[in-house]
Design a protein around this motif. Structure first.
Motif, PDB file in Angstrom:
ATOM      1  N   LEU A 108      -6.319 -13.157  32.572  1.00  0.00           N
ATOM      2  CA  LEU A 108      -4.919 -12.836  32.292  1.00  0.00           C
ATOM      3  C   LEU A 108      -4.805 -11.547  31.477  1.00  0.00           C
ATOM      4  CD1 LEU A 108      -2.079 -13.973  32.748  1.00  0.00           C
ATOM      5  CD2 LEU A 108      -2.299 -15.193  30.582  1.00  0.00           C
ATOM      6  N   GLY A 109      -5.660 -11.405  30.470  1.00  0.00           N
ATOM      7  CA  GLY A 109      -5.633 -10.172  29.676  1.00  0.00           C
ATOM      8  C   GLY A 109      -6.063  -8.964  30.478  1.00  0.00           C
ATOM      9  N   LEU A 110      -7.084  -9.120  31.315  1.00  0.00           N
ATOM     10  CA  LEU A 110      -7.546  -8.002  32.145  1.00  0.00           C
ATOM     11  C   LEU A 110      -6.483  -7.579  33.143  1.00  0.00           C
ATOM     12  CD1 LEU A 110      -9.880  -6.138  32.957  1.00  0.00           C
ATOM     13  CD2 LEU A 110     -10.722  -7.955  34.450  1.00  0.00           C
ATOM     14  N   ALA A 111      -5.811  -8.551  33.741  1.00  0.00           N
ATOM     15  CA  ALA A 111      -4.749  -8.222  34.692  1.00  0.00           C
ATOM     16  C   ALA A 111      -3.598  -7.503  33.995  1.00  0.00           C
ATOM     17  CB  ALA A 111      -4.252  -9.495  35.367  1.00  0.00           C
ATOM     18  N   HIS A 112      -3.301  -7.906  32.769  1.00  0.00           N
ATOM     19  CA  HIS A 112      -2.229  -7.251  32.018  1.00  0.00           C
ATOM     20  C   HIS A 112      -2.572  -5.793  31.743  1.00  0.00           C
ATOM     21  CE1 HIS A 112       1.254  -6.956  29.473  1.00  0.00           C
ATOM     22  NE2 HIS A 112       0.525  -6.620  28.419  1.00  0.00           N
ATOM     23  N   LEU A 113      -3.834  -5.509  31.444  1.00  0.00           N
ATOM     24  CA  LEU A 113      -4.249  -4.123  31.228  1.00  0.00           C
ATOM     25  C   LEU A 113      -4.206  -3.323  32.524  1.00  0.00           C
ATOM     26  CD1 LEU A 113      -7.282  -4.605  28.804  1.00  0.00           C
ATOM     27  CD2 LEU A 113      -4.974  -3.807  28.230  1.00  0.00           C
ATOM     28  N   LEU A 114      -4.677  -3.927  33.616  1.00  0.00           N
ATOM     29  CA  LEU A 114      -4.681  -3.225  34.899  1.00  0.00           C
ATOM     30  C   LEU A 114      -3.279  -3.021  35.445  1.00  0.00           C
ATOM     31  CD1 LEU A 114      -7.711  -4.955  36.696  1.00  0.00           C
ATOM     32  CD2 LEU A 114      -7.632  -2.675  35.670  1.00  0.00           C
ATOM     33  N   ASN A 115      -2.320  -3.771  34.929  1.00  0.00           N
ATOM     34  CA  ASN A 115      -0.950  -3.642  35.406  1.00  0.00           C
ATOM     35  C   ASN A 115      -0.291  -2.357  34.910  1.00  0.00           C
ATOM     36  OD1 ASN A 115       1.290  -4.578  36.883  1.00  0.00           O
ATOM     37  ND2 ASN A 115       2.195  -5.514  35.064  1.00  0.00           N
ATOM     38  N   TYR A 116      -0.857  -1.763  33.845  1.00  0.00           N
ATOM     39  CA  TYR A 116      -0.353  -0.489  33.368  1.00  0.00           C
ATOM     40  C   TYR A 116      -0.867   0.634  34.271  1.00  0.00           C
ATOM     41  CZ  TYR A 116       1.162  -2.785  29.074  1.00  0.00           C
ATOM     42  OH  TYR A 116       1.781  -3.594  28.173  1.00  0.00           O
ATOM     43  N   ARG A 117      -0.171   1.763  34.225  1.00  0.00           N
ATOM     44  CA  ARG A 117      -0.588   2.915  35.018  1.00  0.00           C
ATOM     45  C   ARG A 117      -1.739   3.604  34.311  1.00  0.00           C
ATOM     46  NH1 ARG A 117       5.211   5.624  36.915  1.00  0.00           N
ATOM     47  NH2 ARG A 117       5.946   3.823  38.145  1.00  0.00           N
ATOM     48  N   LEU A 118      -2.926   3.422  34.857  1.00  0.00           N
ATOM     49  CA  LEU A 118      -4.127   4.003  34.275  1.00  0.00           C
ATOM     50  C   LEU A 118      -4.770   4.963  35.269  1.00  0.00           C
ATOM     51  CD1 LEU A 118      -5.738   0.744  32.797  1.00  0.00           C
ATOM     52  CD2 LEU A 118      -4.369   2.438  31.566  1.00  0.00           C
ATOM     53  N   ARG A 119      -5.479   5.940  34.742  1.00  0.00           N
ATOM     54  CA  ARG A 119      -6.251   6.809  35.617  1.00  0.00           C
ATOM     55  C   ARG A 119      -7.434   6.033  36.185  1.00  0.00           C
ATOM     56  NH1 ARG A 119      -6.751  12.740  32.628  1.00  0.00           N
ATOM     57  NH2 ARG A 119      -4.503  13.278  32.711  1.00  0.00           N
ATOM     58  N   GLY A 120      -7.645   6.192  37.470  1.00  0.00           N
ATOM     59  CA  GLY A 120      -8.747   5.479  38.106  1.00  0.00           C
ATOM     60  C   GLY A 120      -8.519   3.989  38.180  1.00  0.00           C
ATOM     61  N   SER A 121      -7.262   3.560  38.323  1.00  0.00           N
ATOM     62  CA  SER A 121      -6.956   2.127  38.356  1.00  0.00           C
ATOM     63  C   SER A 121      -7.616   1.443  39.555  1.00  0.00           C
ATOM     64  CB  SER A 121      -5.447   1.920  38.402  1.00  0.00           C
ATOM     65  OG  SER A 121      -4.880   2.564  39.538  1.00  0.00           O
ATOM     66  N   THR A 122      -7.717   2.155  40.677  1.00  0.00           N
ATOM     67  CA  THR A 122      -8.371   1.572  41.855  1.00  0.00           C
ATOM     68  C   THR A 122      -9.841   1.287  41.581  1.00  0.00           C
ATOM     69  OG1 THR A 122      -6.852   2.801  43.298  1.00  0.00           O
ATOM     70  CG2 THR A 122      -8.859   1.903  44.295  1.00  0.00           C
ATOM     71  N   PHE A 123     -10.500   2.198  40.871  1.00  0.00           N
ATOM     72  CA  PHE A 123     -11.903   1.985  40.528  1.00  0.00           C
ATOM     73  C   PHE A 123     -12.068   0.734  39.668  1.00  0.00           C
ATOM     74  CE2 PHE A 123     -15.114   2.533  37.183  1.00  0.00           C
ATOM     75  CZ  PHE A 123     -16.267   2.527  37.958  1.00  0.00           C
ATOM     76  N   PHE A 124     -11.204   0.566  38.673  1.00  0.00           N
ATOM     77  CA  PHE A 124     -11.305  -0.586  37.787  1.00  0.00           C
ATOM     78  C   PHE A 124     -11.029  -1.887  38.536  1.00  0.00           C
ATOM     79  CE2 PHE A 124     -10.347   2.791  34.623  1.00  0.00           C
ATOM     80  CZ  PHE A 124     -11.514   2.658  33.872  1.00  0.00           C
ATOM     81  N   ARG A 125     -10.125  -1.852  39.488  1.00  0.00           N
ATOM     82  CA  ARG A 125      -9.824  -3.061  40.261  1.00  0.00           C
ATOM     83  C   ARG A 125     -11.006  -3.440  41.145  1.00  0.00           C
ATOM     84  NH1 ARG A 125      -3.650  -1.267  42.015  1.00  0.00           N
ATOM     85  NH2 ARG A 125      -2.805  -1.264  39.874  1.00  0.00           N
ATOM     86  N   VAL A 126     -11.624  -2.448  41.779  1.00  0.00           N
ATOM     87  CA  VAL A 126     -12.807  -2.726  42.593  1.00  0.00           C
ATOM     88  C   VAL A 126     -13.954  -3.215  41.717  1.00  0.00           C
ATOM     89  CG1 VAL A 126     -14.532  -1.707  44.122  1.00  0.00           C
ATOM     90  CG2 VAL A 126     -12.121  -1.091  44.384  1.00  0.00           C
ATOM     91  N   ALA A 127     -14.114  -2.601  40.540  1.00  0.00           N
ATOM     92  CA  ALA A 127     -15.171  -3.018  39.622  1.00  0.00           C
ATOM     93  C   ALA A 127     -14.964  -4.449  39.152  1.00  0.00           C
ATOM     94  CB  ALA A 127     -15.232  -2.081  38.426  1.00  0.00           C
TER      95      ALA A 127
END
Length: 318
Positions: A108-127
């Protein structure tokens, strides 16, 4: 002589057949489309379930599956009186809690962080999804080496702060904690992406309205995000409960040999899945193994029934 455009009496049966075929097509086509699923489910899901129950009512050995001796519910009564079953049930529950609760909170915490607009968000989601794509055998083997008593990386790191080597395999709580870490590592990213997909479906207007009302980021998370993905959270709890009840590969490989089947020398981390395997493929008692399988199935039904009762109770309270 018939007027042009007027069909004769011979065309009426043909038109009637066309109307009948049309009605059958309209009413029967949906059933034809979904029939393959039910056929496959009946062949590979429903029939094995019933046949497993039938086997559980007999004394059956693996070497002679065609020879069955009727026992009724004898396998279940023996299972009820077997300390190994209650030990496996207790281990399954504790490992399930140790792995599920931190896993879903971290997801839940990780998803909340990924929900923000981050650089390289696709990389973090795949990771985040990479551990889920890793086979259970490879993951369990690597973590078994990390938790090795004499030369493991975990004990080496603990020694840096003055903690003696922990016997991760032979200590009950240490072994269950290590197995829970493997489960958490594999499934946190998967659940995080489920939560992320649900979060992105929440309208932005709700966050804007909450911000206008003076809500902080934490208040937006607790009052907007969590209620908005409540159904997804419930879905992941159900999935995690099923996975915890069927836990097999991680403790089996963690045992590094014969102790993996028995869940350690003292059955300190033997789960219901390992007990099923031991009864069927080590002791060759397929009737008792089938009884364990049905006990796991009935346990899941009981858990889901309790969950529905609690859900209705909480909904009435609110």
């Amino acid at each position: 002589m018939k007027a042009p455009g007027v069909s004769g009496d011979g065309d009426r049966p043909r038109q009637g057949r066309r109307n009948l075929l049309h009605r059958l097509d309209i009413k029967g086509a949906p059933y034809a489309f979904i029939a393959p699923f039910f056929i496959v489910f009946a062949a590979f899901g429903f029939y094995p379930l019933l046949y497993t129950f039938w086997i559980s009512l007999h004394h059956v050995e693996l070497a002679s599956m065609n020879l069955m001796e009727w026992r009724g519910f004898g396998n279940y009564t023996e299972l009820w009186q077997d300390d190994r079953f209650w030990n496996a049930l207790s281990n399954t529950f504790t490992i399930g809690v140790l792995s599920t609760v931190p896993q879903l909170l971290m997801a839940l915490g990780l998803a909340h962080l990924l929900n923000y607009r981050l650089r390289g968000s696709t990389f973090f989601r795949v990771a985040a999804l990479t551990p889920y794509a890793t086979s259970v055998g490879a993951a369990a083997l690597v973590f078994t080496m990390l938790f090795e008593r004499d030369f493991g990386l975990i004990n080496w790191m603990l020694s840096l702060v003055g903690i003696d080597n922990v016997d991760w395999e032979n200590n009950k709580w240490a072994a269950q904690s290590a197995i829970s870490v493997i489960v958490i590592w594999r499934w946190t990213g998967y659940n995080a992406l489920l939560y992320l997909a649900a979060m992105q479906a929440i309208p932005r207007d709700r966050y804007e309205a909450a911000a206008i009302d003076g809500a902080s980021r934490w208040q937006q998370f607790t009052k907007v995000t969590v209620p908005g993905i409540r159904s997804t959270i419930l879905f992941t709890i159900v999935l995690s409960t099923i996975g915890a009840t069927q836990l097999f590969g991680e403790p089996l490989i963690f045992g590094q040999g014969p102790n993996g089947v028995t869940g350690g020398a003292d059955n300190q981390y033997q789960t219901l899945g390992l007990l099923l395997y031991e009864e069927g493929w080590k002791n060759y008692q397929m009737g008792r193994a089938a009884a364990v399988a049905w006990a796991m199935f009935l346990l899941l039904i009981l858990i889901f029934a309790l969950q529905r009762v609690l859900k209705r109770f909480t909904s009435r309270k609110s």
